[in-house]
Motif scaffolding. Structure first.
Motif, PDB file in Angstrom:
ATOM      1  N   GLU A 193      44.397  48.082   0.786  1.00 59.91           N
ATOM      2  CA  GLU A 193      44.423  48.994  -0.363  1.00 59.91           C
ATOM      3  C   GLU A 193      43.385  50.105  -0.197  1.00 59.91           C
ATOM      4  N   ARG A 194      42.181  49.731   0.190  1.00 55.53           N
ATOM      5  CA  ARG A 194      41.092  50.704   0.356  1.00 55.53           C
ATOM      6  C   ARG A 194      41.385  51.729   1.435  1.00 55.53           C
ATOM      7  N   THR A 195      41.922  51.271   2.549  1.00 53.83           N
ATOM      8  CA  THR A 195      42.166  52.178   3.673  1.00 53.83           C
ATOM      9  C   THR A 195      43.478  52.936   3.528  1.00 53.83           C
ATOM     10  N   GLU A 202      42.658  43.624   0.100  1.00 44.48           N
ATOM     11  CA  GLU A 202      41.726  44.611  -0.461  1.00 44.48           C
ATOM     12  C   GLU A 202      41.450  45.734   0.545  1.00 44.48           C
TER      13      GLU A 202
END
Length: 148
Positions: free
Chosen positions: A109-111, A106
């Motif tokens: 994906e976010r970064t 997660e």
């Protein structure tokens, strides 16, 4: 917060004459008092600081246990593991390797991390979110593995 609970537990361990538990509890109390007396520390430690202190103690016990086991000193290994068991009672539940991997995916994906070059960005966010729930070594291994 934690110190009052430890004091109560020490009294109970003394009354029940549980030497192993008493040793572990006294180690926690000593570490908390040391953290409070450090330069710049306030009288009341934050929960985050308490968790860091406990994690440090747990890590020390694991490392010492590994050394004693390698040297075939089961007597000393047993003492370290008894203390570790007591220390871990006061730590948040540790996540499994699979649960940590899900968190890290997660964060990746976010970064928007794409390669091992972005490891620092992912590690910073992962360490912040998983503080107290996973050890840094496991987080680092999984980040490296997932970014490769």
């Amino acid at each position: 917060m934690l110190q009052q609970k430890i004091d109560q537990e020490i009294k109970a361990a003394m009354l029940s004459k549980n030497e192993a538990r008493l040793r572990g509890l006294r180690a926690i109390k000593a570490a908390i008092l040391l953290a409070k007396s450090e330069k710049g520390a306030s009288e009341n430690l934050t929960e985050e600081t308490e968790i860091k202190v406990l994690q440090k103690l747990a890590k020390q016990r694991r490392e010492s246990g590994d050394i004693y086991q390698a040297q075939n000193r089961e007597d000393l290994y047993k003492i370290e593991m008894e203390e570790l068991e007591v220390i871990e009672e006061f730590l948040p539940r540790q996540l499994s390797r699979e649960e940590i991997a899900v968190y890290i995916k997660e964060v990746i994906e976010r970064t928007g991390a794409a390669s091992v070059k972005d490891m620092g960005k992912v590690m910073g966010a992962a360490n912040k979110e998983l503080a107290g729930k996973a050890d840094g070594k496991t987080i680092s291994e999984l980040v490296k593995q997932l970014l490769s």
